[in-house]
Design a protein around this motif. Structure first.
Motif, PDB file in Angstrom:
ATOM      1  N   LEU A 211      35.314 -44.597  12.388  1.00  0.00           N
ATOM      2  CA  LEU A 211      36.024 -45.096  13.569  1.00  0.00           C
ATOM      3  C   LEU A 211      37.536 -45.068  13.341  1.00  0.00           C
ATOM      4  O   LEU A 211      38.305 -44.674  14.229  1.00  0.00           O
ATOM      5  N   ARG A 212      37.955 -45.461  12.143  1.00  0.00           N
ATOM      6  CA  ARG A 212      39.389 -45.409  11.828  1.00  0.00           C
ATOM      7  C   ARG A 212      39.903 -43.969  11.923  1.00  0.00           C
ATOM      8  O   ARG A 212      40.994 -43.717  12.447  1.00  0.00           O
ATOM      9  N   GLN A 213      39.117 -43.044  11.403  1.00  0.00           N
ATOM     10  CA  GLN A 213      39.506 -41.638  11.463  1.00  0.00           C
ATOM     11  C   GLN A 213      39.605 -41.170  12.915  1.00  0.00           C
ATOM     12  O   GLN A 213      40.542 -40.449  13.292  1.00  0.00           O
ATOM     13  N   TRP A 214      38.659 -41.600  13.730  1.00  0.00           N
ATOM     14  CA  TRP A 214      38.642 -41.213  15.140  1.00  0.00           C
ATOM     15  C   TRP A 214      39.868 -41.757  15.870  1.00  0.00           C
ATOM     16  O   TRP A 214      40.509 -41.047  16.659  1.00  0.00           O
ATOM     17  N   PHE A 215      40.199 -43.014  15.603  1.00  0.00           N
ATOM     18  CA  PHE A 215      41.405 -43.593  16.204  1.00  0.00           C
ATOM     19  C   PHE A 215      42.639 -42.777  15.819  1.00  0.00           C
ATOM     20  O   PHE A 215      43.505 -42.488  16.640  1.00  0.00           O
ATOM     21  N   LYS A 216      42.708 -42.395  14.546  1.00  0.00           N
ATOM     22  CA  LYS A 216      43.865 -41.645  14.057  1.00  0.00           C
ATOM     23  C   LYS A 216      43.953 -40.278  14.724  1.00  0.00           C
ATOM     24  O   LYS A 216      45.036 -39.857  15.164  1.00  0.00           O
ATOM     25  N   GLU A 217      42.813 -39.579  14.808  1.00  0.00           N
ATOM     26  CA  GLU A 217      42.805 -38.254  15.430  1.00  0.00           C
ATOM     27  C   GLU A 217      43.161 -38.329  16.909  1.00  0.00           C
ATOM     28  O   GLU A 217      43.792 -37.414  17.460  1.00  0.00           O
ATOM     29  N   SER A 218      42.758 -39.423  17.557  1.00  0.00           N
ATOM     30  CA  SER A 218      43.007 -39.577  18.997  1.00  0.00           C
ATOM     31  C   SER A 218      44.346 -40.245  19.283  1.00  0.00           C
ATOM     32  O   SER A 218      44.677 -40.498  20.452  1.00  0.00           O
ATOM     33  N   LYS A 219      45.091 -40.547  18.195  1.00  0.00           N
ATOM     34  CA  LYS A 219      46.403 -41.201  18.330  1.00  0.00           C
ATOM     35  C   LYS A 219      46.302 -42.510  19.115  1.00  0.00           C
ATOM     36  O   LYS A 219      47.118 -42.812  19.997  1.00  0.00           O
ATOM     37  N   ILE A 220      45.267 -43.279  18.784  1.00  0.00           N
ATOM     38  CA  ILE A 220      45.070 -44.599  19.389  1.00  0.00           C
ATOM     39  C   ILE A 220      45.378 -45.659  18.336  1.00  0.00           C
ATOM     40  O   ILE A 220      44.777 -45.663  17.257  1.00  0.00           O
ATOM     41  N   ALA A 221      46.321 -46.535  18.641  1.00  0.00           N
ATOM     42  CA  ALA A 221      46.684 -47.634  17.738  1.00  0.00           C
ATOM     43  C   ALA A 221      46.217 -48.937  18.380  1.00  0.00           C
ATOM     44  O   ALA A 221      46.907 -49.478  19.267  1.00  0.00           O
ATOM     45  N   PRO A 222      45.047 -49.457  17.989  1.00  0.00           N
ATOM     46  CA  PRO A 222      44.503 -50.656  18.640  1.00  0.00           C
ATOM     47  C   PRO A 222      45.474 -51.830  18.664  1.00  0.00           C
ATOM     48  O   PRO A 222      45.504 -52.597  19.637  1.00  0.00           O
ATOM     49  N   TRP A 223      46.286 -51.977  17.625  1.00  0.00           N
ATOM     50  CA  TRP A 223      47.192 -53.120  17.544  1.00  0.00           C
ATOM     51  C   TRP A 223      48.301 -53.045  18.609  1.00  0.00           C
ATOM     52  O   TRP A 223      48.892 -54.049  18.953  1.00  0.00           O
ATOM     53  N   GLN A 224      48.568 -51.848  19.099  1.00  0.00           N
ATOM     54  CA  GLN A 224      49.673 -51.682  20.042  1.00  0.00           C
ATOM     55  C   GLN A 224      49.218 -51.667  21.502  1.00  0.00           C
ATOM     56  O   GLN A 224      50.039 -51.533  22.410  1.00  0.00           O
ATOM     57  N   LEU A 225      47.927 -51.801  21.739  1.00  0.00           N
ATOM     58  CA  LEU A 225      47.412 -51.738  23.107  1.00  0.00           C
ATOM     59  C   LEU A 225      47.630 -53.060  23.841  1.00  0.00           C
ATOM     60  O   LEU A 225      47.766 -54.127  23.228  1.00  0.00           O
ATOM     61  N   SER A 226      47.625 -52.969  25.151  1.00  0.00           N
ATOM     62  CA  SER A 226      47.719 -54.160  26.007  1.00  0.00           C
ATOM     63  C   SER A 226      46.410 -54.268  26.786  1.00  0.00           C
ATOM     64  O   SER A 226      46.249 -53.656  27.856  1.00  0.00           O
ATOM     65  N   PRO A 227      45.451 -55.020  26.249  1.00  0.00           N
ATOM     66  CA  PRO A 227      44.129 -55.089  26.886  1.00  0.00           C
ATOM     67  C   PRO A 227      44.179 -55.782  28.246  1.00  0.00           C
ATOM     68  O   PRO A 227      45.080 -56.575  28.533  1.00  0.00           O
ATOM     69  N   THR A 228      43.168 -55.475  29.061  1.00  0.00           N
ATOM     70  CA  THR A 228      43.028 -56.094  30.381  1.00  0.00           C
ATOM     71  C   THR A 228      41.846 -57.057  30.356  1.00  0.00           C
ATOM     72  O   THR A 228      41.147 -57.193  29.341  1.00  0.00           O
TER      73      THR A 228
END
Length: 568
Positions: A211-228
């Motif tokens: 999952l960490r690898q997938w986030f990295k490949e998709s350029k998704i940084a969970p800590w920087q998101l603004s959830p709804t």
């Protein structure tokens, strides 16, 4: 290489250290030509070999591709998120992680802990009626496979319910429809086995590392998101089930159920610990009600092979406890059907005779009980178990360290005996580590007698044996090797070559006695002079008769004789 099984070996990277054999609790490793491969029929997918391999030759099957394909299909795909996520993604709010997963394309995220609560509720119904006997939890797929394969007499003691992950998948299908797909994400390799076997419930299983690898490949940084507001667990948040990933967590959820207070609760984590707990026991010998929570990973799922292990175990446990909203009063609720049978899957036993075992032991130099060191260097806890592995085709003789060392020593000794030159090996203190008989003979004096008493003359001081020990010291200090250095030793003329074995620490030398060779060369030179002198006399006689210049011819021939003598 079996790429279909969750664990496999990259043969080109395997360095034949056999560490995986030493650590595998069930010896599900086969060594061929020095490469260790996983025997899938024997393997439990505990991941121990993956964690201990020093060169990372043991690989975990990557299922990211199949999950991406699922997301491209028409059926909605839900995540069954292992409750150890709180320890894995330290400090990350649940909403941020859910938002990141939804960005990857998942329809929703649900906690596997909901399945754990269903398991506890179902088990509580059985425990209330239990008055004697033994029950072993079915929550850990590694332990379930271990019992069924290696301690099959206890198969009937496994609690007859699905694991929390499979129970959760069934629950999600009841909530969102039979057509949905479920992907498990957590720290466990064995969940891939569950997905392979029960694809109708769990379509695929990923580890946190994937999952960490997938986030990295998709350029998704969970800590920087603004959830709804939509970024929440579905269909609800878990409660006491979130304790399952730590040792004793399952028992705590069971104790919270009324009517289960009379049960003797125990926890056993680690395959070897469970083997020791049950070894020699018969299920019918247990006269009191006993429930054992079994966990393959020491300390619980928070220490699974697919997690990061970046903090002390105590802190990981505390994070799980802090994130758990434990209820002391549990509501009555309708439970999905999670009944499951776990029949014996006993492995066939090899029919090995005592004679075959004895011959296998002899093939590795074990001719009597004293030879059986049981050192464990091969990966097996006894020489006899290793001999069995040899007969079963799982091991090779070269895995026996003591046998190979003795064999190498015998070969070395044979070579040292046969080499006509003197051979000596010394350390940085100029102490002998090894030498052959010829070296002792070249040293002369009392050296041959000392060699007879202590072959190899270990720890003897080199400077007391030969007068040119300084050459060895020079090579040790400078690292520059010497080749064919001419040295006199009493009446002998030696040709000495000194070479590095471990630069600065150990050097070896070959000493050739060339005294006889030099004497022979002088004889040849003398004979050449005699022949030339005779020829010279003949030439002089002819020259006189022919009236040629005798002086020039004499000078030329004598020059040839002298030059030949010098060159020889």
């Amino acid at each position: 290489m079996n790429l279909a099984y969750p664990i496999y070996t990259a043969d080109a990277e395997c360095q034949d250290c056999f560490k995986c054999v030493r650590h595998c609790p069930v010896k599900a490793i086969k060594v061929v030509s020095g490469h260790a491969s996983v025997i899938s029929d024997l393997c439990l997918a505990c991941g121990e070999c993956v964690e201990v391999c020093p060169v990372h030759a043991k690989k975990v099957r990557e299922d990211l591709g199949s999950v991406r394909q699922l997301l491209q299909g028409s059926a909605p795909v839900y995540v069954s998120l292992a409750p150890s996520w709180g320890s894995e993604f330290r400090g990350l709010p649940a909403a941020n992680l859910i938002a990141a997963l939804r960005q990857l394309g998942f329809a929703g995220v649900s906690e596997t802990a909901l399945g754990a609560q269903i398991v506890s509720d179902s088990l509580a119904l059985s425990l209330r009626e239990m008055r004697s006997g033994l029950l072993l939890s079915s929550a850990c797929p590694v332990m379930v496979d271990f019992i069924r394969k290696y301690m099959p007499e206890f198969s009937d003691c496994i609690t007859p319910v699905l694991s929390p992950a499979l129970s959760h998948a069934r629950y999600l299908q009841e909530q969102f429809g039979e057509h949905i797909k479920v992907v498990f994400i957590g720290p466990c390799i064995a969940k891939k086995n569950e997905a392979d076997r029960r694809g109708e419930l769990i379509s695929s299983a990923l580890m946190f590392s994937s999952l960490r690898q997938w986030f990295k490949e998709s350029k998704i940084a969970p800590w920087q998101l603004s959830p709804t507001a939509e970024d929440c667990f579905v269909p609800e948040n878990s409660r006491e089930g979130a304790l399952y990933p730590i040792e004793g967590g399952m028992n705590e959820t069971l104790k919270a159920h009324s009517g289960c207070e009379h049960i003797n609760y125990m926890v056993v984590s680690g395959i070897d610990a469970l083997r020791q707990t049950l070894d020699g026991l018969r299920p019918e010998d247990v006269k009191e009600p006993v429930f054992i929570e079994t966990l393959a990973c020491i300390g619980g799922c928070v220490h699974g092979p697919g997690s990061e292990h970046c903090s002390p175990g105590l802190l990981e446990r505390l994070r799980i406890i802090r994130n758990t909203d434990f209820r002391t009063e549990l509501p009555e609720r309708r439970l999905p059907s999670i009944i499951e049978a776990y029949p014996s899957a006993a492995l066939p036993q090899s029919d090995i005779s005592l004679q075959e075992l004895r011959e296998a032991l002899q093939s590795i130099g074990k001719h009597n009980e004293k030879d059986e060191l049981n050192c464990g260097g091969c990966g097996y806890n006894s020489c006899r178990n290793f001999a069995r592995a040899l007969l079963e085709g799982k091991a090779e003789p070269s895995m026996c360290v003591s046998h190979m060392r003795n064999l190498a020593q015998k070969k070395s000794n044979a070579m040292l005996r046969c080499i006509p030159a003197g051979v000596v090996i010394v350390n940085s203190e100029l102490q002998l580590l090894e030498c052959n008989r010829r070296f002792a003979e070249l040293c002369g004096g009392s050296a041959p007698e000392i060699y007879e008493l202590a072959p190899g003359m270990p720890k003897a001081r080199l400077e007391k044996l030969i007068p040119f020990a300084g050459l060895f010291e020079e090579v040790l200090k400078s690292g520059r090797e010497l080749f064919r250095e001419a040295v006199k030793l009493e009446q002998r003329l030696l040709n000495v070559s000194i070479f590095n074995i471990e630069p600065g620490l150990v050097v070896g030398a070959l000493l050739f006695d060339v005294t006889q060779t030099e004497f022979t060369r002088e004889q040849i030179a003398e004979q050449a002079r005699q022949v030339i002198d005779k020829n010279l006399a003949t030439v002089q006689d002819i020259a006189c008769k022919l009236g040629e210049h005798m002086a020039e011819t004499e000078i030329l021939l004598r020059s040839i004789a002298e030059n030949y003598a010098d060159k020889t």
